[in-house]
Structures are given as C-alpha cells and as structure tokens.
Motif scaffolding. Structure first.
Motif, PDB file in Angstrom:
ATOM      1  N   THR A   1       0.808  -1.215   0.000  1.00 15.85           N
ATOM      2  CA  THR A   1       0.000   0.000   0.000  1.00 15.85           C
ATOM      3  C   THR A   1       0.840   1.262   0.000  1.00 15.85           C
ATOM      4  OG1 THR A   1      -0.155  -0.027   2.410  1.00 15.85           O
ATOM      5  CG2 THR A   1      -1.913  -1.148   1.178  1.00 15.85           C
ATOM      6  N   CYS A   2       2.157   1.132   0.078  1.00 20.00           N
ATOM      7  CA  CYS A   2       3.043   2.288   0.110  1.00 20.00           C
ATOM      8  C   CYS A   2       3.492   2.653  -1.304  1.00 20.00           C
ATOM      9  CB  CYS A   2       4.261   1.990   0.978  1.00 20.00           C
ATOM     10  SG  CYS A   2       5.492   3.304   0.936  1.00 20.00           S
ATOM     11  N   PRO A   3       3.229   3.888  -1.766  1.00 21.35           N
ATOM     12  CA  PRO A   3       3.667   4.305  -3.096  1.00 21.35           C
ATOM     13  C   PRO A   3       5.187   4.256  -3.275  1.00 21.35           C
ATOM     14  CG  PRO A   3       2.059   5.857  -2.224  1.00 21.35           C
ATOM     15  CD  PRO A   3       2.418   4.913  -1.113  1.00 21.35           C
ATOM     16  N   VAL A   4       5.943   4.498  -2.203  1.00 20.43           N
ATOM     17  CA  VAL A   4       7.405   4.426  -2.300  1.00 20.43           C
ATOM     18  C   VAL A   4       7.818   2.992  -2.599  1.00 20.43           C
ATOM     19  CG1 VAL A   4       9.597   4.739  -1.086  1.00 20.43           C
ATOM     20  CG2 VAL A   4       7.781   6.432  -0.818  1.00 20.43           C
ATOM     21  N   ALA A   5       7.231   2.031  -1.905  1.00 17.86           N
ATOM     22  CA  ALA A   5       7.567   0.623  -2.123  1.00 17.86           C
ATOM     23  C   ALA A   5       7.251   0.200  -3.552  1.00 17.86           C
ATOM     24  CB  ALA A   5       6.828  -0.263  -1.122  1.00 17.86           C
TER      25      ALA A   5
ATOM     26  N   ALA B   1       5.265  16.844   7.830  1.00 20.36           N
ATOM     27  CA  ALA B   1       4.433  15.995   6.974  1.00 20.36           C
ATOM     28  C   ALA B   1       4.247  14.648   7.650  1.00 20.36           C
ATOM     29  CB  ALA B   1       5.117  15.795   5.623  1.00 20.36           C
ATOM     30  N   ARG B   2       3.201  13.953   7.301  1.00 23.22           N
ATOM     31  CA  ARG B   2       2.980  12.603   7.812  1.00 23.22           C
ATOM     32  C   ARG B   2       2.303  11.775   6.741  1.00 23.22           C
ATOM     33  NH1 ARG B   2      -1.832  14.716  10.413  1.00 23.22           N
ATOM     34  NH2 ARG B   2      -3.566  13.544   9.571  1.00 23.22           N
ATOM     35  N   VAL B   3       2.441  10.475   6.863  1.00 23.63           N
ATOM     36  CA  VAL B   3       1.814   9.524   5.952  1.00 23.63           C
ATOM     37  C   VAL B   3       0.546   9.005   6.610  1.00 23.63           C
ATOM     38  CG1 VAL B   3       2.061   7.288   4.803  1.00 23.63           C
ATOM     39  CG2 VAL B   3       4.007   8.857   4.920  1.00 23.63           C
ATOM     40  N   ASN B   4      -0.569   9.129   5.925  1.00 25.47           N
ATOM     41  CA  ASN B   4      -1.804   8.507   6.393  1.00 25.47           C
ATOM     42  C   ASN B   4      -1.828   7.083   5.838  1.00 25.47           C
ATOM     43  OD1 ASN B   4      -2.740  10.777   7.743  1.00 25.47           O
ATOM     44  ND2 ASN B   4      -3.795  11.561   5.933  1.00 25.47           N
TER      45      ASN B   4
END
Length: 148
Positions: free
Chosen positions: A11-15, A142-145
């Motif tokens: 679910t992580c765009p970076v991954a 900033a934070r990741v939801n």
C-alpha cells in the motif's frame, strides 16, 4: 497485465516505485534518456552495462510504461526507446537525486556535471516539497496517512 502489475502490491507508493525504478541501471537509463539517449547501443556505450542486463532493464521499463519503443527517427532500421509521459514525470526524481548527490557526495571544490536551465544557463534551484500555499515543508511537518 505487466509483470509489475501482477506482483502483490504494497500500500506504500514508495515501495511500489522502488519495485519499478530503484534499480541502479534503471535509474541511469532514465537519466541518460533525459540527456537524449534513445538507442540500445548508445545506452550500452554510455553506461558500460552488459547487453543482457541492459536488454532486461529496457524490457522492464517498457512493460512498466516508462519507455515506449518506436522506429528510429532517422528512418534507419533501428529502434529507439522514448520516455512516455509517465517516464517524463520521473524528471523531478532524477533532479532530486542529482541535487542530493551534489550536496553530500562531492567535496566543496570537486568538479561534477551540472544541470542548468537552458533558457538562463543557471543551475536549477534546490528541489523542495511545498505545501499548497507555497511554504517549504520539512520532514517533521508531513505525515503519511497509512492504510489500515
């Protein structure tokens, strides 16, 4: 469905991005494409990469939608690898990596290549994440939801 779409997707765009472009050769191929390289032999000559590795990476980048293959623009029987709009959108990623490398991997007076604005000849300003109102955003702002 491409090979990248068939893998279990985190679910992580970076991954997901790392899975497609975070290979050393893939990023250097994209970098060279921004410098105008389009032909297999030119990529190989500039990078010094083995033919099999280059063929594999180019195939993966085409499957991922980053490059498209088209007939050579000079009418010869060669093919060219051209960045798609999706591939073109990697420009800020390449610029950010370049600027990080310039800042942390070279000595104060050590020479290195430089990316400049073709209209002014001036180096590009430091890339920085911005808020909707134009403020520079630091990591702690900033934070990741995350998906739960």
């Amino acid at each position: 469905m491409t090979k990248h779409q068939m893998r279990p997707a985190p679910t992580c765009p970076v991954a997901r991005s790392v899975e497609v472009i975070a290979d050393r050769w893939a990023l250097l191929i994209v970098r060279d494409a921004f410098d105008g390289v389009r032909r297999f032999g030119d990529f190989q000559q500039g990078l010094g990469v083995a033919r099999s590795v280059l063929a594999n990476r180019l195939k993966s980048l085409v499957e991922a939608g980053i490059f498209q293959v088209q007939p050579a623009s000079d009418g010869t029987s060669y093919q060219e690898y051209v960045l798609t709009p999706q591939g073109q959108s990697l420009f800020p990623v390449v610029v950010a990596l370049r600027q990080w490398g310039e800042r942390y991997l070279f000595g104060p007076h050590e020479e290195h290549s430089q990316l400049v604005d073709t209209a002014t000849g001036q180096p590009l300003p430091l890339m920085q994440p911005l808020a909707a109102d134009g403020r520079a955003i630091a990591p702690e702002q900033a934070r990741v939801n995350k998906v739960v």
